[in-house]
Design an enzyme around this catalytic site. Structure first.
Site, PDB file in Angstrom:
ATOM      1  N   GLU A 278       0.823  -1.208   0.000  1.00  0.00           N
ATOM      2  CA  GLU A 278       0.000   0.000   0.000  1.00  0.00           C
ATOM      3  C   GLU A 278       0.864   1.268   0.000  1.00  0.00           C
ATOM      4  O   GLU A 278       0.432   2.328  -0.438  1.00  0.00           O
ATOM      5  CB  GLU A 278      -0.939  -0.009   1.221  1.00  0.00           C
ATOM      6  CG  GLU A 278      -2.222   0.748   0.999  1.00  0.00           C
ATOM      7  CD  GLU A 278      -3.289   0.477   2.048  1.00  0.00           C
ATOM      8  OE1 GLU A 278      -4.418   0.148   1.666  1.00  0.00           O
ATOM      9  OE2 GLU A 278      -3.009   0.585   3.258  1.00  0.00           O
ATOM     10  N   HIS A 299       6.899 -26.930  -1.566  1.00  0.00           N
ATOM     11  CA  HIS A 299       6.178 -28.023  -2.224  1.00  0.00           C
ATOM     12  C   HIS A 299       5.017 -27.492  -3.063  1.00  0.00           C
ATOM     13  O   HIS A 299       4.113 -28.229  -3.419  1.00  0.00           O
ATOM     14  CB  HIS A 299       5.697 -29.026  -1.170  1.00  0.00           C
ATOM     15  CG  HIS A 299       6.832 -29.627  -0.400  1.00  0.00           C
ATOM     16  ND1 HIS A 299       7.359 -30.874  -0.669  1.00  0.00           N
ATOM     17  CD2 HIS A 299       7.592 -29.104   0.588  1.00  0.00           C
ATOM     18  CE1 HIS A 299       8.374 -31.105   0.140  1.00  0.00           C
ATOM     19  NE2 HIS A 299       8.543 -30.042   0.915  1.00  0.00           N
ATOM     20  N   LYS A 413     -13.814   1.459  -3.725  1.00  0.00           N
ATOM     21  CA  LYS A 413     -14.846   1.969  -2.811  1.00  0.00           C
ATOM     22  C   LYS A 413     -15.893   2.754  -3.589  1.00  0.00           C
ATOM     23  O   LYS A 413     -17.090   2.596  -3.358  1.00  0.00           O
ATOM     24  CB  LYS A 413     -14.214   2.902  -1.772  1.00  0.00           C
ATOM     25  CG  LYS A 413     -13.450   2.188  -0.687  1.00  0.00           C
ATOM     26  CD  LYS A 413     -13.107   3.181   0.409  1.00  0.00           C
ATOM     27  CE  LYS A 413     -12.091   2.614   1.351  1.00  0.00           C
ATOM     28  NZ  LYS A 413     -11.469   3.637   2.176  1.00  0.00           N
TER      29      LYS A 413
HETATM   30  O1  PA5 Z   1      -2.905   1.676   6.059  1.00  0.00           O
HETATM   31  C1  PA5 Z   1      -3.961   2.274   5.892  1.00  0.00           C
HETATM   32  O2  PA5 Z   1      -4.071   3.505   6.029  1.00  0.00           O
HETATM   33  C2  PA5 Z   1      -5.216   1.514   5.540  1.00  0.00           C
HETATM   34  O3  PA5 Z   1      -4.941   0.176   5.292  1.00  0.00           O
HETATM   35  C3  PA5 Z   1      -6.230   1.612   6.672  1.00  0.00           C
HETATM   36  O4  PA5 Z   1      -5.657   1.127   7.849  1.00  0.00           O
HETATM   37  C4  PA5 Z   1      -7.508   0.837   6.361  1.00  0.00           C
HETATM   38  O5  PA5 Z   1      -8.029   1.259   5.138  1.00  0.00           O
HETATM   39  C5  PA5 Z   1      -8.529   1.042   7.454  1.00  0.00           C
HETATM   40  O6  PA5 Z   1      -8.841   2.386   7.603  1.00  0.00           O
HETATM   41  P1  PA5 Z   1      -9.572   2.918   8.871  1.00  0.00           P
HETATM   42  O7  PA5 Z   1      -8.685   2.722  10.060  1.00  0.00           O
HETATM   43  O8  PA5 Z   1      -9.810   4.371   8.606  1.00  0.00           O
HETATM   44  O9  PA5 Z   1     -10.862   2.156   9.014  1.00  0.00           O
END
Ligand code: PA5
Length: 438
Positions: A278, A299, A413
């Site tokens: 990410e 494996h 989203k």
């Molecule tokens: O690393 C990040 O910012 C994302 O993976 C968030 O943790 C994830 O989308 C969850 O978001 P939130 O804590 O606002 O629900």
């Protein structure tokens, strides 16, 4: 030292290129600690272990955890992405394989499976349970749906006041639907600091409250992170890891496979993938990060790694000292062909297998960066996760991206909200329907 890097299975050309990038990596490290990088408003994690160790919050976390443990058979941690993976990684890495805990920690809100939520509701039916709901934004759909269901169960069983006593919210202290709900219902709350994004939040209440509930030594986790923060400001390990990954990438290796030899690290791999995937995968750039558990996956995926397309390298995490003394059982009768291993420590056999694998992979054109963790304990895990966050920050900036945002996550989203009929997404829905009809 909690962690040592081993470059003996990295091709010399990659090592040379990485060395050439070290000045740049070191300069970026310095700028990260000062918040002078793209996305610098989200670099609060760099000195967080120090800020946190000095605050009263850790003490309160331990008190809340003790309270939840006293009144719950099960604590459900609700969150997705960075809001659950760190806690899951630590609890699985340190919690023991078949240990029965008086208070069990389970997770929800990290997907949209109806079957899972229904099974969880059944499981909780005859148990005392509490909920830790974690969402920085306070508006994420997956945890919001799970929390609605669990909160409903608690309210039915204990009334609103009784439910509120069994719910703790970890969220933005000022904005978001969860923050507002927590204030209205009187839930105990913990803040997700404004300057720390989800995947960099494991050492805040996001990771530490569930860890404390699971009985982990949170002081040792934080002291490990603090040790990493202080050490890696001077020592170049995180810079070296970032530069070596970049050198592999520039040499055409577009996939990094994170390999572990201990099943307890499966969720550490998931956390690692989220952190790097990410943070770096944007603007048409970035390594595709994947993981494998060895020797199990030798494996399955092992064939591809040895012999398939040559576009990958590995990062291999091993542990120097494991606590157990499990040995290959001695037998009078050697008919199973294992006589040559009799009495040998299983962890030595495992380590030898991984070493042999790294040699074979390098020979097959897959370089391996070795990470050797001193022990699988809370201090070393704290050090390791901080090491990865720092290397990720450095690597993302080296790549020329903002490692601290995730604009790509919005695309699914937007479509999901449109197709589910969320108000405000009417035009997007019409456009999608047109595409679906084609
Ligand atoms: O690393 C990040 O910012 C994302 O993976 C968030 O943790 C994830 O989308 C969850 O978001 P939130 O804590 O606002 O629900």
């Amino acid at each position: 030292m909690a962690l040592r890097l081993d470059f003996k299975h990295v091709p010399p050309s990659v090592q040379t290129d990485a060395k050439r990038m070290m000045k740049e990596a070191q300069a970026i490290r310095a700028r990260l600690f000062e918040g002078r990088v793209r996305g610098g408003e989200f670099t609060g994690w760099t000195d967080w272990p120090q800020r946190f160790a000095r605050s009263d919050e850790l003490k309160r976390i331990k008190e809340t955890a003790a309270r939840l443990r006293a009144n719950s058979d099960v604590v459900v941690v609700v969150g997705i992405g960075g809001s659950y993976l760190g806690a899951k990684a630590l609890i699985e890495a340190l919690g023991g394989y078949f240990e029965k805990h008086e208070t069990e920690v389970v997770f929800a809100g990290h997907h949209l499976s109806g079957a899972y939520l229904e099974a969880l509701a059944d499981y909780l039916q005859d148990k005392r349970f509490s909920v830790i709901v974690i969402s920085k934004s306070g508006t994420t759909t997956e945890p919001a749906i799970a929390f609605r269901s669990l909160r409903g169960m608690l309210e039915e069983r204990h009334g609103r006041q009784g439910a509120a006593e069994r719910i703790v919210a970890v969220t933005d202290p000022e904005k978001g639907a969860l923050c507002a709900l927590a204030a209205k219902e009187g839930y105990e709350t913990y803040p997700v600091p404004e300057d720390i994004g989800g995947r960099f939040s494991v050492f805040t209440a996001v990771g530490m409250l569930p860890s404390a509930v699971a009985g982990l030594d949170v002081d040792a986790l934080i002291s490990g992170a603090l040790e990493a923060m202080e050490t890696l400001r001077e020592k170049d390990d995180a810079c070296l890891y970032a530069a070596t990954r970049k050198a592999f990438y520039d040499a055409g290796k577009k996939i990094e496979l994170f390999v572990t030899g201990e099943p307890a690290f499966t969720s550490v791999s998931e956390w690692w993938k989220q952190l790097f995937g990410e943070s770096e995968g944007k603007d048409g750039k970035g390594l595709f990060v994947a993981s494998a558990a060895f020797t199990t996956d030798l494996h399955s995926l092992g064939q591809y790694v040895q012999d398939g397309e040559r576009h990958l390298f590995e990062t291999m995490l091993t542990v120097d000292e494991e606590d157990n003394d499990m040995r290959v059982t001695p037998l009078q009768d050697g008919s199973d062909g294992l006589g040559y291993l009799e009495g040998r420590r299983l962890d030595d056999v495992n380590e030898t297998a991984l070493e042999a694998t790294a040699l074979a992979h390098l020979e097959g054109g897959v370089g391996v960066i070795g990470l050797r963790l001193r022990r699988r304990d809370a201090n070393a895990l704290g050090y390791l996760l901080y090491f990865f966050m720092l290397a990720c920050g450095i690597g993302g900036v080296m790549l020329g991206v903002n490692p601290f945002d995730q604009p790509g996550v919005e695309a699914y989203k937007k479509n999901m909200f449109a197709l589910l009929g969320k108000p405000g997404f009417e035009a997007a829905r019409a456009a999608l329907e047109k595409r679906l009809k084609r």
